[in-house]
Design a protein around this motif. Sequence first.
Motif, PDB file in Angstrom:
ATOM      1  N   VAL A 165      14.078  -0.265  15.233  1.00 14.41           N
ATOM      2  CA  VAL A 165      13.023  -0.091  16.060  1.00 14.41           C
ATOM      3  C   VAL A 165      11.921   0.203  15.799  1.00 14.41           C
ATOM      4  CG1 VAL A 165      14.723  -1.003  18.273  1.00 14.41           C
ATOM      5  CG2 VAL A 165      14.143   1.490  17.291  1.00 14.41           C
ATOM      6  N   LEU A 166      11.968   0.999  14.618  1.00 15.52           N
ATOM      7  CA  LEU A 166      10.551   1.389  14.109  1.00 15.52           C
ATOM      8  C   LEU A 166       9.664   0.888  14.090  1.00 15.52           C
ATOM      9  CD1 LEU A 166       9.702   4.222  12.321  1.00 15.52           C
ATOM     10  CD2 LEU A 166      10.399   2.913  10.312  1.00 15.52           C
ATOM     11  N   LEU A 167       9.665  -0.482  13.644  1.00 22.54           N
ATOM     12  CA  LEU A 167       8.663  -1.268  13.807  1.00 22.54           C
ATOM     13  C   LEU A 167       7.943  -2.328  14.883  1.00 22.54           C
ATOM     14  CD1 LEU A 167       7.945  -2.000  10.253  1.00 22.54           C
ATOM     15  CD2 LEU A 167       7.089  -1.071  11.119  1.00 22.54           C
ATOM     16  N   GLY A 200      15.128  -3.779   9.706  1.00 25.98           N
ATOM     17  CA  GLY A 200      16.524  -3.815  10.608  1.00 25.98           C
ATOM     18  C   GLY A 200      17.325  -4.019   9.385  1.00 25.98           C
ATOM     19  N   LEU A 201      17.138  -4.945   8.775  1.00 24.27           N
ATOM     20  CA  LEU A 201      18.270  -5.280   7.485  1.00 24.27           C
ATOM     21  C   LEU A 201      18.814  -4.377   6.523  1.00 24.27           C
ATOM     22  CD1 LEU A 201      17.789  -9.092   6.411  1.00 24.27           C
ATOM     23  CD2 LEU A 201      20.226  -8.222   9.016  1.00 24.27           C
ATOM     24  N   LYS A 202      17.329  -4.113   6.411  1.00 20.72           N
ATOM     25  CA  LYS A 202      17.972  -3.094   4.542  1.00 20.72           C
ATOM     26  C   LYS A 202      18.319  -1.205   5.457  1.00 20.72           C
ATOM     27  CE  LYS A 202      16.848  -5.147   1.771  1.00 20.72           C
ATOM     28  NZ  LYS A 202      17.669  -5.644   0.307  1.00 20.72           N
ATOM     29  N   PHE A 211       3.801  -8.853   9.697  1.00 20.29           N
ATOM     30  CA  PHE A 211       4.660  -7.457  10.511  1.00 20.29           C
ATOM     31  C   PHE A 211       5.691  -7.563  10.482  1.00 20.29           C
ATOM     32  CE2 PHE A 211       2.332  -3.463  11.721  1.00 20.29           C
ATOM     33  CZ  PHE A 211       3.067  -3.104  12.341  1.00 20.29           C
ATOM     34  N   SER A 212       6.408  -9.106  11.216  1.00 23.43           N
ATOM     35  CA  SER A 212       7.998  -9.751  11.707  1.00 23.43           C
ATOM     36  C   SER A 212       8.470  -9.426  10.782  1.00 23.43           C
ATOM     37  CB  SER A 212       7.359 -10.728  12.159  1.00 23.43           C
ATOM     38  OG  SER A 212       7.444 -10.873  13.335  1.00 23.43           O
TER      39      SER A 212
END
Length: 98
Positions: A46-48, A38-40, A30-31
């Motif tokens: 902060v979606l996940l 977050g990078l792409k 999950f991380s």
Amino acid sequence: MREDKYGGQSHLTRVVYRDGAVYYIYIFIFSLANITVGLKLPQYAVLLAIPQRAVHSVLACRVVLHVRKQALRDSFEGVHSISLTTIRVEDSFVAREE
């Protein structure tokens, strides 16, 4: 792994290691997904975050409940049982009416 007094692994030890490994594998996956998103897609960084916190809580509760269940099962099987003795009350401690 730690061995119990009979020379084998205790059920409780196996449950702790199994559930702990599953917990860390899922949190790691999950991380990684959270970092990749977050990078792409920085706008969705902060979606996940909130689902990751929920999965963390659910898995931690699962580990605790499984450990508790196994500890209770072991205590009923006599692995950690406590023997009870009979307590006798003497008449000398009872207040008498005069």
